[in-house]
Design an enzyme around this catalytic site. Structure first.
Site, mmCIF file in Angstrom:
data_model
loop_
_atom_site.group_PDB
_atom_site.id
_atom_site.type_symbol
_atom_site.label_atom_id
_atom_site.label_comp_id
_atom_site.label_asym_id
_atom_site.label_seq_id
_atom_site.Cartn_x
_atom_site.Cartn_y
_atom_site.Cartn_z
ATOM 1 N N GLU A 119 -9.680 -25.615 21.442
ATOM 2 C CA GLU A 119 -10.798 -25.950 20.556
ATOM 3 C C GLU A 119 -11.684 -24.757 20.217
ATOM 4 O O GLU A 119 -12.458 -24.793 19.266
ATOM 5 C CB GLU A 119 -11.646 -27.084 21.168
ATOM 6 C CG GLU A 119 -12.521 -26.681 22.355
ATOM 7 C CD GLU A 119 -11.737 -26.653 23.656
ATOM 8 O OE1 GLU A 119 -12.344 -26.477 24.706
ATOM 9 O OE2 GLU A 119 -10.501 -26.803 23.606
ATOM 10 N N ASP A 129 0.689 3.590 -6.429
ATOM 11 C CA ASP A 129 0.979 4.598 -7.435
ATOM 12 C C ASP A 129 0.989 5.957 -6.749
ATOM 13 O O ASP A 129 0.349 6.161 -5.722
ATOM 14 C CB ASP A 129 -0.082 4.567 -8.528
ATOM 15 C CG ASP A 129 0.313 5.387 -9.751
ATOM 16 O OD1 ASP A 129 1.356 6.072 -9.695
ATOM 17 O OD2 ASP A 129 -0.421 5.350 -10.746
ATOM 18 N N ASP A 166 -6.298 0.904 -8.594
ATOM 19 C CA ASP A 166 -7.659 1.311 -8.953
ATOM 20 C C ASP A 166 -7.922 1.249 -10.449
ATOM 21 O O ASP A 166 -9.002 1.583 -10.906
ATOM 22 C CB ASP A 166 -7.951 2.727 -8.445
ATOM 23 C CG ASP A 166 -7.004 3.773 -9.046
ATOM 24 O OD1 ASP A 166 -6.130 3.386 -9.851
ATOM 25 O OD2 ASP A 166 -7.136 4.958 -8.693
ATOM 26 N N ASP A 226 -3.784 -2.448 -12.896
ATOM 27 C CA ASP A 226 -3.392 -2.790 -11.527
ATOM 28 C C ASP A 226 -3.853 -4.189 -11.130
ATOM 29 O O ASP A 226 -3.329 -4.771 -10.174
ATOM 30 C CB ASP A 226 -3.981 -1.787 -10.537
ATOM 31 C CG ASP A 226 -3.317 -0.422 -10.631
ATOM 32 O OD1 ASP A 226 -2.081 -0.390 -10.696
ATOM 33 O OD2 ASP A 226 -4.039 0.588 -10.660
#
Length: 886
Positions: A301, A343, A629, A633
């Site tokens: 719990e 990238d 960025d 994207d």
């Protein structure tokens, strides 16, 4: 009519319907909202903020602390306990009622306090990455938090921005907006400032002079006056009707499967015990309380509280390493991530692009290529890329004689941008972009000041020069131009034809000094890096060779297809490393799912192709992260399991991110992954310990209740036992995690937890039953003595075994627990041994124990821990593929 509305607005009324603003001219919009191009004053903005409230979507109405506290009693298990306690008091067992109420109150209070602290930590971290917008106030541009926007504010938008509110455009230049979040349109739509027609008023998707909250700017610049904010916006109305549901993380889906397992085990065990006890003519109320206590004992719990502590600690630790967590639940996925897509630019390279060459078609230096490149970069108004910045930074070039006329903005389909300027000779359209896209629109070339028709042989030479530059690791842009009649003042992509090829501009983006180290760090943590780049294969290949990565080109071929009667191109699905976008277009999803396993570099990919790659990896069972960025994207970040951005990213990328890096460095990602796995590991420790120990104790209690003339442990003693055991585990989030554990991705595996529970739980029951035998045969124990003795023995064994279960190694020798965990367990053990001898013990029905019995218990504990170590060796050997490494 407008004057009446102006008075109403000043009095604090909500703005009129947006439809009316779309029909009005810009001047009337300003007049109605009592604002101007100079924007509101700070004082006016403050007053309007009080009137309209913050610019938040589906605001979280914070309830008073007392109400929030009471809401924690709504847990079904807690409700059952409260009802049982109330009934117990009603039938004449006030002590049991008080104990149950007290234990529930302590558990709920702990949960409330920790959740409150976690909320404060999360809010503090979110403020560090709060989205801002550019607004004109007091006649000057200012950066303010999006939540502070009010109707009447004048905002400035440019490519990459997330639209912060519903607003009416008052100026716009080559302005395109992606409205897919609201309309589902695949392509950006162009916006302008003209009032709409009455025929379009009922379809907001066609309002060309309006921008809506949540959409994103892809090209151009604009100024707009805010009309609606917060829940009044179109996005807010959608969110209010159906709050956006974030996709379930891998960890959350694992917890759901784990919850189903608990329900199944609890249901079978509790129902069985209740009916057996009732049939043996024990009191219905005692049987009910005992069965409910069993359920509580079996259920971990405190798992929500352990999770809250774990996530808050993990977020705090990650923030110290430059990783800001926007969504706490993403920490677990960060630790489970085994593939990271990114990238090349800015991730492996410095993202400080420098012009290295400006040459004609033969590779000789050309000042005209540089001049036309500068003109194009200086006058284009869209999202200025690092390549444009590099051109303008390279050398001071005088372009005063060229006057700007118009622009055809860059987009991700054409991958080129054109600028129209005028000079003494007329109008000049200059186009710059990806060489293969420039090649599609040229019909001539210029060499040494002379223009020639582009022949097939010259086209091959142009292509060869491009390849040679790319093979040296240079990023290359093509430059072309076209002379146009003077009366031509507006331009579109249709004008990009019949152009004269001028030459190439070559750039270099040096590798980061830490690039090799970053890749090695990720590799050691079991995360495979896949590069999704806009560069071509030659540039990507050169970079990878510099990084020491093996480069293999994809193999292509042709075969004669008898069914259709001609040759078709084939793609051999053998291990490859570099895959160009052209190949992705020509294969189905099944073939792509095979290729993505071996390929590490995907070149010239567009957003749609990135999404296909990510989905293929996910369909193969990977937990996929994506670093982005830029504007393009954002779609991929929504597809990924873990979306990562950087602090200097465009707004839409930061808004889409689960995690934000304060440094664009893969070493930071590797550090964050380790912290995520520590958080995950300590969470799984609790689950494994709680399930195995609780299952063993409850199995013992259920079995003993079948042959004993009394309950083996009173309900209040059972609940106290479970509470103290839970307290012993509260320091687990701060425990050390074995280095071998964090070296590979981890996931919640219900089958592993089930096997762990079924393997280790019964072992503790063996020693429980030995204790029962000693108590009944040797000590002739009465009910109070039996209950006291088993309370102490069970708490000692299940608490000390934490040290063994927390690691796959030998505890203390090869795996050191944290000091906090040791101290915490020692305190709980001292309390367990002291309870039978202090006045508080009589309140729980305990009796004093003989020293002789305690010595026997000590022997049992040592034997139990030794057996657990042997069982642990067998278990991790048997389930080596699923269990943490030893």
């Amino acid at each position: 009519m407008l004057s009446d509305r102006k008075k109403n607005h000043a009095a604090g009324a909500k703005p009129v319907n947006a439809e009316e603003f779309a029909l009005l001219s810009a001047e009337k919009v300003f007049s109605h909202l009592q604002t101007s191009f100079s924007g509101l004053t700070t004082e006016e903005a403050t007053q309007r903020l009080e009137t309209y409230g913050p610019n938040d979507i589906v605001k979280r109405h914070k309830r008073p602390g007392f109400v929030e506290f009471l809401s924690h009693f709504s847990n079904p298990m807690t409700v059952i306990l409260m009802v049982a306690a109330a009934v117990s008091g009603f039938v004449g067992e006030p002590s049991d009622s008080i104990i149950i109420f007290a234990i529930v109150l302590i558990s709920v209070t702990l949960d409330f306090v920790q959740e409150y602290r976690a909320d404060r930590t999360t809010e503090a971290l979110r403020k560090r990455v709060a989205t801002t917008t550019t607004v004109i106030r007091d006649g000057e541009k200012q950066e303010i938090n999006v939540s502070e926007l009010v109707p009447g504010d004048v905002i400035v938008l440019s490519a990459g921005d997330l639209v912060p509110a519903d607003a009416r455009l008052v100026t716009a230049k080559d302005f395109f907006v992606d409205q897919s979040v609201l309309t589902g349109e695949s392509f950006p739509v162009e916006k302008n400032t003209a009032p709409i027609d009455n025929a379009e008023v009922n379809d907001s998707a066609r309002w060309s002079n309006f921008v809506f909250m949540g959409t994103s700017v892809t090209n151009g610049t604009a100024t707009a006056v805010v009309v609606r904010t917060g829940e009044s916006t179109q996005y807010g109305e959608i969110a209010r009707k159906s709050a956006e549901r974030k996709s379930e993380t891998e960890f959350e889906s694992g917890l759901k499967r784990f919850g189903h397992l608990i329900m199944q085990v609890t249901f079978v065990l509790v129902i069985f015990v209740f009916f057996i006890n009732a049939l043996f003519k024990r009191g219905i109320m005692d049987s009910l309380l005992f069965s409910v206590a069993l359920a509580v004992g079996l259920t971990p719990e405190l798992l929500p509280m352990i999770l809250s502590i774990n996530l808050a600690r993990g977020a705090s630790a990650m923030s110290k390493k430059g990783v800001i967590v926007k969504r706490l639940a993403a920490i677990q996925n960060f630790g489970s991530m085994d593939v990271l897509c990114a990238d090349k630019t800015g991730t492996l390279t410095e993202n400080m692009v420098t012009v290295i060459l400006h040459v004609d078609i033969t590779g000789k230096d050309s000042e005209k290529v540089l001049l036309y490149s500068v003109i194009n970069s200086r006058h284009q108004t869209g999202l200025r890329s690092p390549l444009d910045e590099a051109i303008l930074r390279y050398r001071e070039v005088n372009t005063d004689r060229y006057q700007f006329i118009d622009e055809v903005p860059f987009d991700f389909v054409r991958r080129r941008v054109s600028v129209a300027v005028s000079d003494d000779e007329g109008v000049l359209l200059i186009t710059k972009g990806a060489p293969e896209e420039i090649a599609k629109v040229v019909s001539h070339y210029e060499l040494a000041g002379q223009v020639y028709e582009l022949t097939e042989e010259t086209a091959r030479k142009m292509e060869q020069e491009y390849y040679e530059l790319s093979a040296q690791g240079y990023r290359v842009l093509g430059v072309a131009y076209r002379r146009i009649e003077k009366d031509h003042v507006t331009f579109s992509a249709l004008d990009e034809n019949g152009m004269v090829f001028l030459g190439f501009v070559a750039f270099i983006d040096p590798l980061k000094e830490t690039a090799k180290e970053s890749i090695e760090m990720l590799r050691k943590t079991g995360v495979k890096l896949k590069i999704l780049t806009g560069d071509n294969e030659l540039v990507a290949s050169h970079i990878c060779q510099q990084l020491g990565l093996q480069v293999n080109q994809i193999r292509r071929g042709r075969r004669y297809d008898k069914a259709i009667g001609y040759f078709t191109r084939t793609i051999e699905l053998e291990p490859v490393n570099i895959v160009p976008s052209s190949e992705i277009e020509n294969i189905n999803d099944d073939a792509l799912a095979r290729i993505v396993e071996e390929a590490d570099i995907f070149t010239r990919v567009n957003p749609a192709q990135k999404n296909r790659i990510l989905n293929a990896l996910k369909s193969n069972g990977h937990v996929v992260g994506y670093i982005g960025d830029g504007v393009n994207d954002a779609p991929s970040m929504k597809v990924a399991d873990v979306s990562i951005s950087v602090a200097n990213a465009v707004d839409i990328a930061k808004e889409s991110a689960d995690i934000i890096l304060l440094q664009n460095d893969l070493r930071v990602v590797a550090d964050g992954v380790i912290e995520g796995r520590k958080t995950f590991g300590n969470t799984v420790k609790y689950i494994q310990m709680a399930m195995s120990s609780n299952f063993g104790n409850m199995l013992s209690a259920a079995g003993a209740s079948l042959f004993l003339p009394f309950l083996p442990m009173l309900p209040k003693q059972l609940l106290l036992n479970n509470l103290l055991y839970s307290f012993a585990q509260l320091s687990l989030p701060y425990d050390n995690v074995d280095q071998s554990y964090v070296q590979r991705p981890q996931r919640i595996q219900t089958s592993l937890i089930r096997n762990f529970m079924l393997s280790f739980g019964p072992v503790s029951s063996i020693f429980d039953f030995l204790t029962f035998f000693v108590l009944l045969a040797v000590f002739k124990a009465s009910a109070p003595l039996f209950q006291t003795a088993w309370f102490v023995e069970s708490l000692l064994t299940q608490t000390l075994v934490i040290f063994a279960i927390r690691t796959g190694k030998i505890p203390f020798w090869k795996s050191q627990p944290s000091r906090l965990l040791v101290v915490n367990i020692v305190v709980i053990l001292a309390l367990a041994l002291a309870l039978p001898f202090i006045p508080l013990g009589t309140f729980f029905g305990f009796e004093s124990l003989q020293i002789k019995f305690l010595i026997i218990v000590a022997f049992f504990v040592v034997a139990y821990l030794g057996l657990v170590e042997l069982l642990k060796m067998w278990f991790y050997k048997t389930y080596a593929s699923a269990a943490p490494q030893r």
